[in-house]
Enzyme design. Sequence first.
Site, PDB file in Angstrom:
ATOM      1  CG  PHE A 151       0.755  -8.148   4.587  1.00 53.47           C
ATOM      2  CD1 PHE A 151       0.665  -9.138   5.482  1.00 53.47           C
ATOM      3  CD2 PHE A 151       2.071  -8.039   4.054  1.00 53.47           C
ATOM      4  CE1 PHE A 151       1.877  -9.967   5.895  1.00 53.47           C
ATOM      5  CE2 PHE A 151       3.380  -8.649   4.215  1.00 53.47           C
ATOM      6  CZ  PHE A 151       3.001  -9.720   5.366  1.00 53.47           C
ATOM      7  CB  SER A 228       8.853  -3.067   1.845  1.00 51.52           C
ATOM      8  OG  SER A 228       8.359  -2.628   0.462  1.00 51.52           O
ATOM      9  CB  CYS A 283       7.696  -3.265  11.166  1.00 50.52           C
ATOM     10  SG  CYS A 283       6.706  -2.425  12.383  1.00 50.52           S
ATOM     11  CD  GLU A 385      11.692  -6.012   6.135  1.00 53.35           C
ATOM     12  OE1 GLU A 385      11.147  -5.506   5.073  1.00 53.35           O
ATOM     13  OE2 GLU A 385      10.993  -5.401   7.403  1.00 53.35           O
TER      14      GLU A 385
HETATM   15  P1  NAD Z   1       4.862  -3.098   0.840  1.00 53.94           P
HETATM   16  O1  NAD Z   1       5.728  -2.305   0.646  1.00 53.94           O
HETATM   17  O2  NAD Z   1       4.541  -4.280  -0.383  1.00 53.94           O
HETATM   18  O3  NAD Z   1       3.119  -2.578   0.737  1.00 53.94           O
HETATM   19  C1  NAD Z   1       2.910  -1.517   1.543  1.00 53.94           C
HETATM   20  C2  NAD Z   1       1.684  -0.709   0.798  1.00 53.94           C
HETATM   21  O4  NAD Z   1       2.239   0.013  -0.410  1.00 53.94           O
HETATM   22  C3  NAD Z   1       0.415  -1.484   0.523  1.00 53.94           C
HETATM   23  O5  NAD Z   1      -0.598  -0.837   0.542  1.00 53.94           O
HETATM   24  C4  NAD Z   1       0.505  -1.679  -1.201  1.00 53.94           C
HETATM   25  O6  NAD Z   1      -0.661  -1.951  -1.661  1.00 53.94           O
HETATM   26  C5  NAD Z   1       1.407  -0.622  -1.430  1.00 53.94           C
HETATM   27  N1  NAD Z   1       2.344  -1.023  -2.568  1.00 53.94           N
HETATM   28  C6  NAD Z   1       3.111  -2.123  -2.884  1.00 53.94           C
HETATM   29  N2  NAD Z   1       3.758  -1.941  -3.968  1.00 53.94           N
HETATM   30  C7  NAD Z   1       3.841  -0.530  -4.389  1.00 53.94           C
HETATM   31  C8  NAD Z   1       4.326   0.365  -5.678  1.00 53.94           C
HETATM   32  N3  NAD Z   1       5.116  -0.314  -6.330  1.00 53.94           N
HETATM   33  N4  NAD Z   1       4.007   1.469  -5.418  1.00 53.94           N
HETATM   34  C9  NAD Z   1       3.066   2.210  -4.830  1.00 53.94           C
HETATM   35  N5  NAD Z   1       2.376   1.450  -3.614  1.00 53.94           N
HETATM   36  C10 NAD Z   1       2.815   0.185  -3.595  1.00 53.94           C
HETATM   37  O7  NAD Z   1       4.696  -3.813   2.083  1.00 53.94           O
HETATM   38  P2  NAD Z   1       3.960  -5.149   2.692  1.00 53.94           P
HETATM   39  O8  NAD Z   1       4.503  -6.200   2.251  1.00 53.94           O
HETATM   40  O9  NAD Z   1       2.382  -4.947   2.561  1.00 53.94           O
HETATM   41  O10 NAD Z   1       4.214  -4.948   4.424  1.00 53.94           O
HETATM   42  C11 NAD Z   1       5.301  -5.553   4.744  1.00 53.94           C
HETATM   43  C12 NAD Z   1       6.741  -4.130   4.907  1.00 53.94           C
HETATM   44  O11 NAD Z   1       6.096  -3.290   5.783  1.00 53.94           O
HETATM   45  C13 NAD Z   1       7.862  -4.813   5.319  1.00 53.94           C
HETATM   46  O12 NAD Z   1       8.847  -4.302   4.802  1.00 53.94           O
HETATM   47  C14 NAD Z   1       7.622  -4.075   6.816  1.00 53.94           C
HETATM   48  O13 NAD Z   1       9.009  -3.990   7.743  1.00 53.94           O
HETATM   49  C15 NAD Z   1       7.304  -3.053   6.589  1.00 53.94           C
HETATM   50  N6  NAD Z   1       6.503  -2.492   7.889  1.00 53.94           N
HETATM   51  C16 NAD Z   1       6.942  -1.446   8.452  1.00 53.94           C
HETATM   52  C17 NAD Z   1       6.621  -0.824   9.629  1.00 53.94           C
HETATM   53  C18 NAD Z   1       7.264   0.119  10.319  1.00 53.94           C
HETATM   54  O14 NAD Z   1       6.700   0.782  11.171  1.00 53.94           O
HETATM   55  N7  NAD Z   1       8.469   0.555  10.063  1.00 53.94           N
HETATM   56  C19 NAD Z   1       5.352  -1.232  10.213  1.00 53.94           C
HETATM   57  C20 NAD Z   1       4.756  -2.279   9.493  1.00 53.94           C
HETATM   58  C21 NAD Z   1       5.331  -2.898   8.397  1.00 53.94           C
END
Ligand code: NAD
Length: 500
Positions: A151, A228, A283, A385
Amino acid sequence: MSTHVTHWIGGKPHPGGAAERRGDIHNPATGEVTGTVALAGPAEVDTAVAAARAAFPAWRDASLAQRAAVLFRFRELVHRHSGELAAIISAEHGKVVSDAAGEVARGLEVVEFACGIPHLLKGAFSENVSTRVDAYSIPQPLGVVAAVTPFNFPAMVPMWMFPVAIACGNTVVLKPSEKDPSAAVRLAELWAEAGLPDGVFNVVHGDREAVEALLVHPDVKAVSFVGSTPIARHVYATAAAHGKRVQALGGAKNHMLVLADADLDTAADAAVSAAYGSAGERCMAVSAVVAVEAVADDLLERITERVRRLRVGPGDDERSEMGPLVTREHRDRVAAYLEAGVREGATLAIDGRVHPVLGGGGAGFWLGPSLLDRVTPEMSCYTDEIFGPVLSMLRVPDLDAGLRLINANPYGNGTAVFTADGAAARRFQNEVEVGMVGINVPIPVPMAYYSFGGWKDSLFGDSHMHGVEGVRFYTRTKAVTARWRPGAGEAAGSRVDLGF
Ligand code: NAD
């Protein structure tokens, strides 16, 4: 006005099946539901993958000049509509409009990088590896690739992936975050306007169910994921077990080490913008400032002074420097770390729960900038985090102790050192076990022509995103060895006889 956000498949909106689930979209600044989003099941995922698969043969055969021409037009369109895209992002994510415009600009840099695809897809050629035998390599696209994104950067993170994937000749199914899905659809419309053939870029909205369907789909050849760490680990394991190429970027705990000779005003400015920009939902946000004991109190005072002046308010209010958090649940989860930190022995030096909000805040998902001081590595505010506007301050005696602390952390996304000592900075850069390093730069996001990615629990897989590693991820190399007999009437060859 309430809108319903639908999938984009085969070059047009796709309404989804009658039984399809829906999710709510909120305006985080007011707490109101502003729309709904389709949540795909396996049937919609199948439809999108089939459209991408059907578009692949013609797109992989499109000439490099044709592909580059579409990319150049897309670049112009995104640039022209960047204000509109920023407003869409801000309304669903909550970040301030200038920040949203910044993410569109960083995404555009990857489009610009991908415009140079003819140069990037050059293979190697060795003439006469044996008599009249040549050897060469051809980088070819993979087929249908899936992109699953978080997101916090609804435009930039997808743009780390799809410009390069498409430029390489692949077709794409993007599954953006269900929390702020509209930017992805607007980008799909701009691709269509740029002349991208139908089916080359598709958007499927959804949650876990849609992702699971993509991870096991036999026609999906590669998965790019950002989110995440627990989900990244799961995506990596599942997609790899189903024979796919995977790059899965995870969460972070980014440390900023401030040495005794650092310019403390510069360091305080950097800590405040890197910890609280976009409400800490980055991130690459700095979530742990590690100060050498000799300057820790002084640095804390300078940070506190700046935080007091930080204007928190709605993303579309030009005066705002920091917006709300993305959902009420996330806001409550982040705020709970303040109490947990105090319970575990930290000092709540800045309590964001009492920070004023421009316009009063109403029922929005607000939490002001907060700082926990005297945090130690076993506290939950350090081990987890938090992904919100909560900065932890840790104190260390010197550079050695700072390096040991950072390297003991399981995450390895970004880090920074603030110092006036070139030798200390060089040692930090050499020994720190983190993928992206800043020297007197708090958020060292690589340019599009380098590659973005962390180490350790911040990335599962072998390839970082965009840059040369991105091109390598979205292509597979074929090595050809070729012998041609001389044509009729042609001399057997003018080979010099070297006597062996
Ligand atoms: P999230 O892991 O909850 O969701 C990411 C994606 O996975 C979304 O499209 C979501 O719909 C999907 N998803 C959620 N739960 C799932 C499941 N159980 N099985 C399969 N898919 C699932 O992350 P978020 O809350 O949207 O974003 C924030 C996180 O992203 C933070 O941990 C941040 O550090 C990380 N992030 C990392 C980077 C990087 O470059 N390393 C960049 C941006 C964000």
